[in-house]
Motif scaffolding. Structure first.
Motif, PDB file in Angstrom:
ATOM      1  N   ALA A  14       0.840  -1.209   0.000  1.00  0.00           N
ATOM      2  CA  ALA A  14       0.000   0.000   0.000  1.00  0.00           C
ATOM      3  C   ALA A  14       0.867   1.248   0.000  1.00  0.00           C
ATOM      4  CB  ALA A  14      -0.906   0.006   1.222  1.00  0.00           C
ATOM      5  N   ARG A  15       0.289   2.320  -0.517  1.00  0.00           N
ATOM      6  CA  ARG A  15       0.986   3.620  -0.527  1.00  0.00           C
ATOM      7  C   ARG A  15       0.107   4.668   0.147  1.00  0.00           C
ATOM      8  NH1 ARG A  15       3.788   5.308  -5.949  1.00  0.00           N
ATOM      9  NH2 ARG A  15       5.294   3.847  -5.064  1.00  0.00           N
ATOM     10  N   ALA A  16       0.720   5.524   0.956  1.00  0.00           N
ATOM     11  CA  ALA A  16      -0.015   6.618   1.598  1.00  0.00           C
ATOM     12  C   ALA A  16       0.879   7.858   1.649  1.00  0.00           C
ATOM     13  CB  ALA A  16      -0.425   6.224   3.017  1.00  0.00           C
ATOM     14  N   HIS A  17       0.231   9.022   1.722  1.00  0.00           N
ATOM     15  CA  HIS A  17       0.947  10.309   1.712  1.00  0.00           C
ATOM     16  C   HIS A  17       0.815  11.018   3.064  1.00  0.00           C
ATOM     17  CE1 HIS A  17       0.588   9.396  -2.547  1.00  0.00           C
ATOM     18  NE2 HIS A  17       1.509  10.298  -2.784  1.00  0.00           N
ATOM     19  N   PRO A  18       1.744  11.941   3.337  1.00  0.00           N
ATOM     20  CA  PRO A  18       1.629  12.715   4.586  1.00  0.00           C
ATOM     21  C   PRO A  18       0.431  13.671   4.542  1.00  0.00           C
ATOM     22  CG  PRO A  18       3.720  13.176   3.455  1.00  0.00           C
ATOM     23  CD  PRO A  18       2.918  12.329   2.539  1.00  0.00           C
ATOM     24  N   ASN A  19       0.007  14.160   5.695  1.00  0.00           N
ATOM     25  CA  ASN A  19      -1.021  15.208   5.722  1.00  0.00           C
ATOM     26  C   ASN A  19      -0.560  16.319   6.652  1.00  0.00           C
ATOM     27  OD1 ASN A  19      -2.521  15.124   8.504  1.00  0.00           O
ATOM     28  ND2 ASN A  19      -2.347  12.954   7.920  1.00  0.00           N
TER      29      ASN A  19
END
Ligand code: PMV
Length: 332
Positions: A14-19
């Motif tokens: 899975a890939r996720a981005h910062p917030n």
């Protein structure tokens, strides 16, 4: 979280981005479940993702390779990941250990926290590998257990983390919002003297202003959510900047006091105010638990504001980014 009908994947990536939070999360009312004292609002970015592969193995212990480096047993990162996987295993009714590989694209010189993208990617990959329900709500609740702000990184663009009252109702959902940019102004990339976890806990225990902070944050969140949904970027920006000042004032009222902002951070807050008042640009400053300043700016004004800030320091630009998602290109 319920076990899904489907069989575990055995391997999932899975890939996720910062917030970046516009209305900040600062203070837990349950340390174990990571339930916040108030809700928060953030914008997920389109830069610096974390990509994580979780493969179920027959080995006796979890293994972690982070940015190509094998993490020793008993070390901080592996212990935290294993403790998180214990929550996943308990929900899945599995005892299987996992091999985890993770690539974090935040350059160390960017000064951005990676725990939000890190735990969002891990939660999504682990949920798929162990066969848990991968609905956004369940992923958000799960990611929350790794790091509070990770509950918002599984969601695309603007995310409201509803404080909730228990594990079941504390998760983030997407809301509509203006087309904005985030300018990350690098002030200092050294490791902080006090971790945000300890400073957050100290605010709750020692600040005489903590109750007022928790109460007023819910009020501010209501106003900010309305402004966001109405795409009223100026009101949203004003609330963002005010809330950042409030969080840093709260932290400064800890015993002993903690100060994350540097003189250059304050200069950047002043420059942003000046660009707004003298040039009419739609730009507002915020900062998380560190000295780097992030400027929330309208898409139209982003190039001019970027150029002005770049005379003071290094600036990175981000647009609204996607939700966490599964990928086929495993890191093994
Ligand atoms: O998720 P944590 O435990 O890293 O805490 C994040 C706290 C802030 O970044 C300062 C604020 C926020 O809402 O992201």
């Amino acid at each position: 979280m319920s076990v899904s009908e489907t069989q575990p994947e055995q391997i999932a990536t899975a890939r996720a981005h910062p917030n970046i939070a516009l209305i900040k999360y600062w203070g837990k009312r349950d340390d174990d479940l990571i339930l916040p004292v108030a809700g928060s609002l953030s914008l997920t970015l389109d830069i610096f993702p974390t990509t994580t592969t979780v493969e179920l193995t027959e080995r006796e212990a979890d293994e972690l390779v982070l940015n190509g480096k094998v993490c020793e047993r008993g070390t901080g990162a592996l212990a935290r990941v294993s403790a998180f996987l214990d929550i996943v295993r308990a929900r899945a009714g599995s005892e299987r250990r996992a091999s985890i590989r993770s690539i974090n694209e935040v350059p160390t010189a960017a000064g951005l926290a990676s725990s939000a993208s890190g735990f969002a990617a891990l939660a999504h990959a682990a949920a798929a590998a162990y066969g848990l329900d991968c609905s956004p709500e369940n992923l958000s609740r799960l990611a929350r257990r790794g790091s509070g702000s990770a509950s918002r990184s599984v969601i695309s663009r603007y995310a409201v983390w509803h404080a909730g009252t228990c594990d079941a109702d504390s998760f983030a959902t997407e809301i509509a919002g203006p087309d904005a940019r985030m300018l990350i102004c690098i002030v200092d990339t050294k490791e902080k003297a006090v971790s945000s976890r300890l400073a957050m806990e100290a605010s709750r225990r020692t600040s005489p202003f903590f109750e007022a902070w928790a109460h007023s944050t819910e009020e501010t969140l209501k106003r900010a959510t309305k402004a966001c949904e109405e795409k009223d970027i100026r009101t949203l920006g004003e609330l963002t900047e005010m809330h950042a000042y409030r969080m840093h004032a709260l932290i400064a009222s800890n015993e002993p006091p903690v100060r994350f902002l540097h003189p250059l951070s304050y200069t950047l807050f002043d420059v942003v105010k000046q660009l707004r008042e003298e040039n009419g640009f739609c730009c507002y400053a915020t900062a998380d638990a560190g000295p780097n300043v992030v400027v929330f700016v309208s898409k139209e004004d982003a190039p001019a504001v970027h150029e002005a800030l770049a005379t003071f320091t290094r600036v990175l630009e981000a647009a609204p980014g996607p939700a966490s998602h599964l990928r086929k290109d495993h890191l093994f």
